[in-house]
Scaffold this motif. Structure first.
Motif, PDB file in Angstrom:
ATOM      1  N   LEU A  28     -53.998   6.860 149.385  1.00 60.40           N
ATOM      2  CA  LEU A  28     -55.370   7.190 149.024  1.00 60.40           C
ATOM      3  C   LEU A  28     -56.349   6.418 149.899  1.00 60.40           C
ATOM      4  CD1 LEU A  28     -54.994   7.209 145.135  1.00 60.40           C
ATOM      5  CD2 LEU A  28     -54.652   9.068 146.757  1.00 60.40           C
ATOM      6  N   SER A  29     -57.605   6.849 149.888  1.00 63.47           N
ATOM      7  CA  SER A  29     -58.592   6.275 150.800  1.00 63.47           C
ATOM      8  C   SER A  29     -58.869   4.800 150.538  1.00 63.47           C
ATOM      9  CB  SER A  29     -59.909   7.067 150.696  1.00 63.47           C
ATOM     10  OG  SER A  29     -60.395   7.044 149.348  1.00 63.47           O
ATOM     11  N   LEU A  30     -58.617   4.336 149.323  1.00 62.22           N
ATOM     12  CA  LEU A  30     -58.895   2.937 148.993  1.00 62.22           C
ATOM     13  C   LEU A  30     -57.701   2.029 149.281  1.00 62.22           C
ATOM     14  CD1 LEU A  30     -60.834   3.399 145.622  1.00 62.22           C
ATOM     15  CD2 LEU A  30     -61.763   3.008 147.920  1.00 62.22           C
ATOM     16  N   GLY A  31     -56.689   2.558 149.937  1.00 55.12           N
ATOM     17  CA  GLY A  31     -55.534   1.738 150.285  1.00 55.12           C
ATOM     18  C   GLY A  31     -54.460   1.740 149.226  1.00 55.12           C
ATOM     19  N   ASN A  32     -54.632   2.559 148.183  1.00 55.99           N
ATOM     20  CA  ASN A  32     -53.614   2.669 147.152  1.00 55.99           C
ATOM     21  C   ASN A  32     -52.591   3.738 147.525  1.00 55.99           C
ATOM     22  OD1 ASN A  32     -55.036   0.824 145.418  1.00 55.99           O
ATOM     23  ND2 ASN A  32     -56.477   2.486 145.016  1.00 55.99           N
ATOM     24  N   SER A  89     -48.333  -6.252 145.331  1.00 53.23           N
ATOM     25  CA  SER A  89     -49.302  -5.229 144.923  1.00 53.23           C
ATOM     26  C   SER A  89     -49.010  -4.782 143.490  1.00 53.23           C
ATOM     27  CB  SER A  89     -49.236  -4.024 145.856  1.00 53.23           C
ATOM     28  OG  SER A  89     -49.586  -4.400 147.174  1.00 53.23           O
ATOM     29  N   PRO A  90     -50.021  -4.701 142.635  1.00 50.32           N
ATOM     30  CA  PRO A  90     -49.797  -4.279 141.247  1.00 50.32           C
ATOM     31  C   PRO A  90     -49.480  -2.791 141.160  1.00 50.32           C
ATOM     32  CG  PRO A  90     -52.136  -4.522 141.668  1.00 50.32           C
ATOM     33  CD  PRO A  90     -51.438  -5.024 142.903  1.00 50.32           C
ATOM     34  N   ALA A  91     -48.751  -2.422 140.133  1.00 50.71           N
ATOM     35  CA  ALA A  91     -48.392  -1.020 139.909  1.00 50.71           C
ATOM     36  C   ALA A  91     -48.851  -0.594 138.519  1.00 50.71           C
ATOM     37  CB  ALA A  91     -46.889  -0.825 140.042  1.00 50.71           C
ATOM     38  N   VAL A  92     -49.385   0.615 138.432  1.00 53.75           N
ATOM     39  CA  VAL A  92     -49.800   1.210 137.160  1.00 53.75           C
ATOM     40  C   VAL A  92     -49.034   2.521 136.991  1.00 53.75           C
ATOM     41  CG1 VAL A  92     -51.699   2.192 135.830  1.00 53.75           C
ATOM     42  CG2 VAL A  92     -52.099   0.188 137.280  1.00 53.75           C
ATOM     43  N   VAL A  93     -48.458   2.742 135.819  1.00 52.44           N
ATOM     44  CA  VAL A  93     -47.738   3.985 135.557  1.00 52.44           C
ATOM     45  C   VAL A  93     -48.605   4.887 134.680  1.00 52.44           C
ATOM     46  CG1 VAL A  93     -45.427   3.027 135.830  1.00 52.44           C
ATOM     47  CG2 VAL A  93     -46.554   2.871 133.616  1.00 52.44           C
ATOM     48  N   TYR A 110     -40.578  -2.857 130.925  1.00 55.99           N
ATOM     49  CA  TYR A 110     -40.668  -3.579 132.196  1.00 55.99           C
ATOM     50  C   TYR A 110     -42.093  -4.100 132.433  1.00 55.99           C
ATOM     51  CZ  TYR A 110     -36.224  -1.204 133.063  1.00 55.99           C
ATOM     52  OH  TYR A 110     -34.930  -0.741 132.969  1.00 55.99           O
ATOM     53  N   PRO A 111     -42.572  -5.008 131.590  1.00 61.02           N
ATOM     54  CA  PRO A 111     -43.931  -5.530 131.760  1.00 61.02           C
ATOM     55  C   PRO A 111     -44.092  -6.352 133.035  1.00 61.02           C
ATOM     56  CG  PRO A 111     -42.733  -6.815 130.118  1.00 61.02           C
ATOM     57  CD  PRO A 111     -41.880  -5.620 130.439  1.00 61.02           C
ATOM     58  N   ASP A 112     -42.965  -6.793 133.620  1.00 58.35           N
ATOM     59  CA  ASP A 112     -43.030  -7.559 134.861  1.00 58.35           C
ATOM     60  C   ASP A 112     -43.131  -6.659 136.091  1.00 58.35           C
ATOM     61  OD1 ASP A 112     -40.435  -6.687 134.149  1.00 58.35           O
ATOM     62  OD2 ASP A 112     -39.542  -8.005 135.644  1.00 58.35           O
ATOM     63  N   VAL A 113     -42.896  -5.336 135.918  1.00 59.35           N
ATOM     64  CA  VAL A 113     -42.920  -4.408 137.046  1.00 59.35           C
ATOM     65  C   VAL A 113     -44.263  -3.700 137.154  1.00 59.35           C
ATOM     66  CG1 VAL A 113     -41.828  -2.356 138.052  1.00 59.35           C
ATOM     67  CG2 VAL A 113     -40.430  -4.090 136.929  1.00 59.35           C
ATOM     68  N   THR A 114     -44.917  -3.468 136.033  1.00 54.16           N
ATOM     69  CA  THR A 114     -46.203  -2.773 136.036  1.00 54.16           C
ATOM     70  C   THR A 114     -47.242  -3.571 135.260  1.00 54.16           C
ATOM     71  OG1 THR A 114     -47.329  -0.741 135.360  1.00 54.16           O
ATOM     72  CG2 THR A 114     -45.493  -1.441 133.996  1.00 54.16           C
ATOM     73  N   ILE A 115     -48.489  -3.522 135.714  1.00 53.25           N
ATOM     74  CA  ILE A 115     -49.547  -4.273 135.023  1.00 53.25           C
ATOM     75  C   ILE A 115     -50.159  -3.477 133.880  1.00 53.25           C
ATOM     76  CG2 ILE A 115     -50.114  -5.615 137.075  1.00 53.25           C
ATOM     77  CD1 ILE A 115     -52.628  -3.806 137.358  1.00 53.25           C
ATOM     78  N   GLY A 116     -49.887  -2.165 133.822  1.00 60.02           N
ATOM     79  CA  GLY A 116     -50.471  -1.373 132.763  1.00 60.02           C
ATOM     80  C   GLY A 116     -50.023   0.072 132.820  1.00 60.02           C
ATOM     81  N   ALA A 117     -50.423   0.844 131.798  1.00 56.58           N
ATOM     82  CA  ALA A 117     -50.050   2.254 131.719  1.00 56.58           C
ATOM     83  C   ALA A 117     -51.224   3.080 131.217  1.00 56.58           C
ATOM     84  CB  ALA A 117     -48.855   2.443 130.784  1.00 56.58           C
ATOM     85  N   LEU A 118     -51.326   4.309 131.720  1.00 49.51           N
ATOM     86  CA  LEU A 118     -52.289   5.286 131.220  1.00 49.51           C
ATOM     87  C   LEU A 118     -51.486   6.440 130.634  1.00 49.51           C
ATOM     88  CD1 LEU A 118     -55.072   6.587 130.865  1.00 49.51           C
ATOM     89  CD2 LEU A 118     -54.901   7.429 133.212  1.00 49.51           C
ATOM     90  N   ALA A 119     -51.607   6.654 129.328  1.00 51.94           N
ATOM     91  CA  ALA A 119     -50.844   7.691 128.637  1.00 51.94           C
ATOM     92  C   ALA A 119     -51.808   8.736 128.091  1.00 51.94           C
ATOM     93  CB  ALA A 119     -50.018   7.080 127.510  1.00 51.94           C
ATOM     94  N   SER A 120     -51.723   9.953 128.622  1.00 53.50           N
ATOM     95  CA  SER A 120     -52.628  11.025 128.219  1.00 53.50           C
ATOM     96  C   SER A 120     -51.943  11.952 127.216  1.00 53.50           C
ATOM     97  CB  SER A 120     -53.072  11.820 129.453  1.00 53.50           C
ATOM     98  OG  SER A 120     -53.897  12.900 129.101  1.00 53.50           O
ATOM     99  N   SER A 121     -52.567  12.114 126.038  1.00 55.09           N
ATOM    100  CA  SER A 121     -52.019  12.967 124.975  1.00 55.09           C
ATOM    101  C   SER A 121     -50.525  12.719 124.791  1.00 55.09           C
ATOM    102  CB  SER A 121     -52.292  14.442 125.273  1.00 55.09           C
ATOM    103  OG  SER A 121     -53.678  14.705 125.261  1.00 55.09           O
ATOM    104  N   ALA A 122     -50.162  11.459 124.688  1.00 54.68           N
ATOM    105  CA  ALA A 122     -48.751  11.085 124.548  1.00 54.68           C
ATOM    106  C   ALA A 122     -48.327  11.210 123.081  1.00 54.68           C
ATOM    107  CB  ALA A 122     -48.540   9.654 125.036  1.00 54.68           C
TER     108      ALA A 122
END
Length: 278
Positions: A28-32, A89-93, A110-122
């Motif tokens: 992505l344009s922001l380096g992600n 680099s942090p990872a978000v799932v 795996y809280p040590d692998v990702t810093i957070g999660a976004l769950a839509s209509s889960a």
């Protein structure tokens, strides 16, 4: 020496290239980097290239589990970081529907692998439970009724006519050709029998025909088709109830939202609801 299930599935994964999830990454344009992954046994991630052959093989079928899928995602994230020299680099799932539930489980496991999660209509209250849930059908019906009352009524009145046709000789075949139906994917029914369950019921008063989830019938079907019994306590025993850094986003017109987290659970587990979101 006997192998554990994880060792067994790892051997299958190494010997069959397509068993592991397939991913594509885009900078992505922001380096992600955005990476989209396919769940094992779905889409192109099917060992032997034939889902029916897979589901008939008890040893391979046993690798269709939430635990194995989450381990796939963990390995992919760590591999991406290593290959791109982005160890710090942090990872978000993230995910929608069932994959939103997986994103939440991943954050717990795996809280040590990702810093957070976004769950839509889960549908968190539909996974790993045998308690019938009946919010799905009312939400679907309400959306149709609000959008077009005539369409809603036509669908509601159609079930008797469809049942009449289905009861005739070759009626099911006729309906299948008319609506161009497809087979329910074996991977979905197999995953339900293993751990997911999804006990959706339809009560009266909606445009959909009433149907009650029956655990006994479900267990008999799973035993007959896959020689397994659903693990009713899997999620509670495997994940527990400790979670942090999760955003639950719910479009309240999405039928899965009715079985989702609709209120903040803590300062780091927050909810965003949109009334007309799908």
């Amino acid at each position: 020496m006997a192998m554990t299930m994880s060792q067994d599935c790892a051997l299958v994964s190494r010997s069959i290239n397509t068993l592991l999830v397939l991913c594509s990454g885009a900078r992505l344009s922001l380096g992600n980097v955005l990476t989209l992954c396919s769940h094992r046994f779905y889409g192109q991630s099917i060992p032997f290239g034939d889902i029916e052959k897979v589901m008939a093989d008890k040893q391979v079928r046993a690798c269709l589990t939430i635990e194995q899928s989450l381990e796939d995602y963990k390995n992919i994230i760590l591999s991406f970081k290593s290959n791109m020299s982005a160890h710090h680099s942090p990872a978000v799932v993230f995910g929608t529907g069932y994959s939103g539930a997986l994103a939440t489980y991943f954050r717990i496991k795996y809280p040590d692998v990702t810093i957070g999660a976004l769950a839509s209509s889960a549908p968190m209250f539909l996974t790993g439970t045998s308690n019938p849930r009946d919010s799905y059908c009312p939400i679907v019906s309400k959306y149709f009724e609000d959008f077009n009352r005539t369409c809603y009524q036509i669908i509601k009145d159609s079930w008797k006519k469809l049942d009449d046709i289905a009861s005739q000789i070759e009626g099911i075949t006729r309906l299948s050709h008319l609506f161009k139906t497809c087979r329910f994917p074996s991977s979905i029914s197999g995953a339900r029998c293993n751990e997911i369950i999804f006990p959706v019921s339809c009560g009266s008063g909606t445009m959909l025909p009433p149907e009650e989830f029956n655990l006994t019938t479900f267990e008999i079907d799973c035993q007959s088709r896959y020689s397994v019994m659903p693990n009713l306590n899997f999620l509670e025993t495997y994940f527990g109830n400790k979670v942090s850094n999760v955003i639950f986003f719910n479009g309240l017109r999405d039928p899965f939202s009715g079985e989702g987290i609709l209120e903040n659970l803590s300062e780091s587990v927050v909810v965003i609801n949109t009334t007309k979101g799908i």
